[in-house]
Design an enzyme around this catalytic site. Structure first.
Site, PDB file in Angstrom:
ATOM      1  N   GLY A  78      29.047  39.659  32.956  1.00 55.73           N
ATOM      2  CA  GLY A  78      28.868  39.923  31.533  1.00 55.73           C
ATOM      3  C   GLY A  78      29.472  38.769  30.752  1.00 55.73           C
ATOM      4  O   GLY A  78      29.731  37.688  31.296  1.00 55.73           O
ATOM      5  N   ASP A  79      29.730  39.019  29.466  1.00 49.53           N
ATOM      6  CA  ASP A  79      30.310  37.968  28.633  1.00 49.53           C
ATOM      7  C   ASP A  79      31.748  37.629  29.052  1.00 49.53           C
ATOM      8  O   ASP A  79      32.272  36.582  28.690  1.00 49.53           O
ATOM      9  CB  ASP A  79      30.284  38.398  27.165  1.00 49.53           C
ATOM     10  CG  ASP A  79      28.848  38.483  26.630  1.00 49.53           C
ATOM     11  OD1 ASP A  79      28.066  37.549  26.898  1.00 49.53           O
ATOM     12  OD2 ASP A  79      28.516  39.481  25.964  1.00 49.53           O
ATOM     13  N   GLU A  84      36.123  33.467  30.089  1.00 53.99           N
ATOM     14  CA  GLU A  84      37.096  32.810  30.971  1.00 53.99           C
ATOM     15  C   GLU A  84      36.730  31.345  31.210  1.00 53.99           C
ATOM     16  O   GLU A  84      37.594  30.480  31.275  1.00 53.99           O
ATOM     17  CB  GLU A  84      37.208  33.563  32.299  1.00 53.99           C
ATOM     18  CG  GLU A  84      37.836  34.931  32.160  1.00 53.99           C
ATOM     19  CD  GLU A  84      38.385  35.456  33.483  1.00 53.99           C
ATOM     20  OE1 GLU A  84      38.534  34.669  34.435  1.00 53.99           O
ATOM     21  OE2 GLU A  84      38.671  36.668  33.554  1.00 53.99           O
ATOM     22  N   GLY A 109      26.419  42.111  33.340  1.00 58.48           N
ATOM     23  CA  GLY A 109      27.510  42.952  32.858  1.00 58.48           C
ATOM     24  C   GLY A 109      27.012  44.123  32.041  1.00 58.48           C
ATOM     25  O   GLY A 109      25.814  44.397  31.969  1.00 58.48           O
ATOM     26  N   ARG A 181      31.307  52.072  31.594  1.00 60.14           N
ATOM     27  CA  ARG A 181      30.712  50.839  32.086  1.00 60.14           C
ATOM     28  C   ARG A 181      29.544  51.070  33.060  1.00 60.14           C
ATOM     29  O   ARG A 181      28.571  50.345  33.069  1.00 60.14           O
ATOM     30  CB  ARG A 181      31.824  50.053  32.784  1.00 60.14           C
ATOM     31  CG  ARG A 181      31.486  48.671  33.212  1.00 60.14           C
ATOM     32  CD  ARG A 181      32.769  48.007  33.665  1.00 60.14           C
ATOM     33  NE  ARG A 181      33.612  47.743  32.517  1.00 60.14           N
ATOM     34  CZ  ARG A 181      34.086  46.544  32.202  1.00 60.14           C
ATOM     35  NH1 ARG A 181      33.816  45.533  32.964  1.00 60.14           N
ATOM     36  NH2 ARG A 181      34.831  46.370  31.146  1.00 60.14           N
ATOM     37  N   GLU A 329      36.809  40.876  24.901  1.00 56.37           N
ATOM     38  CA  GLU A 329      38.117  41.025  25.557  1.00 56.37           C
ATOM     39  C   GLU A 329      39.089  41.704  24.604  1.00 56.37           C
ATOM     40  O   GLU A 329      39.187  41.345  23.434  1.00 56.37           O
ATOM     41  CB  GLU A 329      38.671  39.657  25.966  1.00 56.37           C
ATOM     42  CG  GLU A 329      37.759  38.876  26.902  1.00 56.37           C
ATOM     43  CD  GLU A 329      37.522  39.604  28.213  1.00 56.37           C
ATOM     44  OE1 GLU A 329      38.503  39.907  28.918  1.00 56.37           O
ATOM     45  OE2 GLU A 329      36.347  39.883  28.539  1.00 56.37           O
TER      46      GLU A 329
HETATM   47  P1  ADP Z   1      31.263  43.692  31.726  1.00 57.12           P
HETATM   48  O1  ADP Z   1      30.146  43.209  30.864  1.00 57.12           O
HETATM   49  O2  ADP Z   1      30.853  44.870  32.548  1.00 57.12           O
HETATM   50  O3  ADP Z   1      32.508  43.906  30.954  1.00 57.12           O
HETATM   51  P2  ADP Z   1      32.246  41.149  32.677  1.00 57.12           P
HETATM   52  O4  ADP Z   1      31.625  40.266  33.681  1.00 57.12           O
HETATM   53  O5  ADP Z   1      32.217  40.731  31.280  1.00 57.12           O
HETATM   54  O6  ADP Z   1      31.552  42.583  32.823  1.00 57.12           O
HETATM   55  O7  ADP Z   1      33.721  41.350  33.178  1.00 57.12           O
HETATM   56  C1  ADP Z   1      34.671  42.158  32.596  1.00 57.12           C
HETATM   57  C2  ADP Z   1      36.062  41.704  33.035  1.00 57.12           C
HETATM   58  O8  ADP Z   1      36.211  41.736  34.434  1.00 57.12           O
HETATM   59  C3  ADP Z   1      36.378  40.277  32.644  1.00 57.12           C
HETATM   60  O9  ADP Z   1      37.399  40.312  31.690  1.00 57.12           O
HETATM   61  C4  ADP Z   1      36.892  39.628  33.937  1.00 57.12           C
HETATM   62  O10 ADP Z   1      38.085  38.929  33.694  1.00 57.12           O
HETATM   63  C5  ADP Z   1      37.188  40.781  34.826  1.00 57.12           C
HETATM   64  N1  ADP Z   1      37.039  40.502  36.255  1.00 57.12           N
HETATM   65  C6  ADP Z   1      36.581  39.402  36.879  1.00 57.12           C
HETATM   66  N2  ADP Z   1      36.552  39.566  38.226  1.00 57.12           N
HETATM   67  C7  ADP Z   1      37.016  40.806  38.461  1.00 57.12           C
HETATM   68  C8  ADP Z   1      37.228  41.584  39.653  1.00 57.12           C
HETATM   69  N3  ADP Z   1      36.934  41.122  40.868  1.00 57.12           N
HETATM   70  N4  ADP Z   1      37.705  42.838  39.493  1.00 57.12           N
HETATM   71  C9  ADP Z   1      37.960  43.347  38.285  1.00 57.12           C
HETATM   72  N5  ADP Z   1      37.790  42.670  37.129  1.00 57.12           N
HETATM   73  C10 ADP Z   1      37.325  41.423  37.208  1.00 57.12           C
END
Ligand code: ADP
Ligand code: MG
Length: 350
Positions: A78-79, A84, A109, A181, A329
């Site tokens: 996702g975003d 990051e 995401g 989610r 975030e």
């Molecule tokens: P979504 O759109 O579902 O929120 P994202 O890809 O934006 O998905 O990620 C959400 C958060 O997950 C980000 O803040 C990221 O830092 C964190 N993240 C990255 N890798 C992992 C992991 N292996 N387990 C849990 N969280 C993670």
């Protein structure tokens, strides 16, 4: 516009990050079954990193000694991972050259605002299969300039943002619906209903600098520190009780959230929405419902302005159950200010 920056490799090699926990949790499977073959056919090699924790991607980008060997950095997520990547680049000493490395967005995401916005610019339908549209944007290896935003908050003096800043209603919906989610982007709608039923208001002072055709945003001097007064008399001030403050640099902040219809990638504009009391629950509902068509910006109870900077000072009375959300975030509510840095980033887009 192709990538001709001397510091960036033209080797057709990508650094790919996959967040296995993005959205419904199938990003890695999708990469293996549907994305890998595209890269192979396009004759693009890659290094794959499956993230294991929050901040993992950012740390790698920040510390990598040989980032410049890559043609670009791609997030299958996702975003969140995009945030990051940009903040990892921003934390580097060589940010001024590394900001030119193109970033790719392949949506997996529950919040995919950037990928959705790119499909909109491509004039491509997104709902049927966003993956193909987004993968094509990456494998062509063409990139474009994109506005970024410099953010200071009380606790985080230096952040970079590529998408949005939210506080009040929509930020709270975003965070409170995180436990949903697994249902993907529908979490926003379900969360919205719950939040409007128990509508909150938030006390604050907001300052914003409307876009001025005469002064290009490139020439804007850095903002003073958060605890010092703002310099220019063109700043507009609003004080009182608010329902929502939300800003975005891209048109779509989610699949069906057409937040800033006129936004383009490099317009040098932060599109700022302010919703103040008095407002009824019915009007709030209408605001949220009209966002799928982008017609909320015409509602008389909505202030929607193109700005180059803004500052938000929440009142001490605002409790800990409200959040400041930057690119999706979550931070605790705190004072913040944002300033556009026009065309500072690059994104893969046909
Ligand atoms: P979504 O759109 O579902 O929120 P994202 O890809 O934006 O998905 O990620 C959400 C958060 O997950 C980000 O803040 C990221 O830092 C964190 N993240 C990255 N890798 C992992 C992991 N292996 N387990 C849990 N969280 C993670
Ligand atoms: Mg823009």
């Amino acid at each position: 516009m192709s990538v001709t920056t001397p510091n960036i490799a033209e080797s057709r090699r990508l650094l790919v990050f996959v967040n296995p926990n993005s959205g419904p949790g199938v990003a890695l499977k999708t990469f293996n079954t549907r994305i890998r073959s595209f890269l192979g056919e396009a004759n693009i090699s890659y290094d794959l990193i499956v993230t294991t924790h929050v901040g993992h991607c950012q740390q790698i980008i920040q510390d990598s000694k040989d980032l410049s060997k890559y043609t670009g950095i791609v997030a299958v997520s996702g975003d969140g991972l995009l945030y990051e990547i940009f903040n990892g680049l921003f934390a580097r000493e060589d940010w001024d050259t590394m900001c030119e490395i193109p970033v790719g967005a392949i949506p997996q995401g529950s919040g995919n605002g950037l990928a959705r916005s790119l499909a909109h610019f491509n004039n491509e339908p997104y709902l049927h299969d966003p993956l193909v549209v987004s993968v094509l944007n990456v494998v062509k290896l063409k990139s474009r300039e994109m506005d970024l935003c410099l953010i200071n908050t009380t606790n985080f003096p230096k952040l970079i943002s590529f998408l949005s800043v939210g506080w009040g209603l929509m930020a709270d919906i975003d965070i409170e619906s995180e436990r949903l989610r697994m249902i993907g982007e529908a979490r926003f709608t379900v969360g919205a209903l719950a939040r409007v039923m128990r509508l909150r208001t938030y006390k604050a002072t907001i300052f914003y600098l409307p876009v001025n055709e005469d002064t290009p945003s490139e020439e804007m001097p850095p903002l003073p520190p958060l605890d010092e007064p703002l310099p220019d008399q063109r700043w507009v001030t609003m004080s009182g009780e608010f329902v929502c403050v939300y800003s975005s640099m891209v048109p779509f902040i989610g699949t069906d959230l057409f937040f800033a219809p006129k936004s383009v990638l490099n317009d040098g504009i932060i599109w700022l929405m302010i919703v103040k009391v008095p407002i009824s629950k019915f009007q709030v509902t209408q605001l949220l419902l009209s966002m799928d068509k982008g017609t909320h910006i015409q509602l008389p109870w909505v202030t929607f302005v193109p700005v180059t900077a803004f500052r938000l000072i929440p009142d001490k009375s605002v409790g800990p159950q409200s959040y400041l959300v930057i690119d999706g975030e979550k931070l605790d509510t705190q004072a913040m200010q944002a300033q556009i840095i026009p065309r500072k980033g690059r994104i893969f887009m046909r």
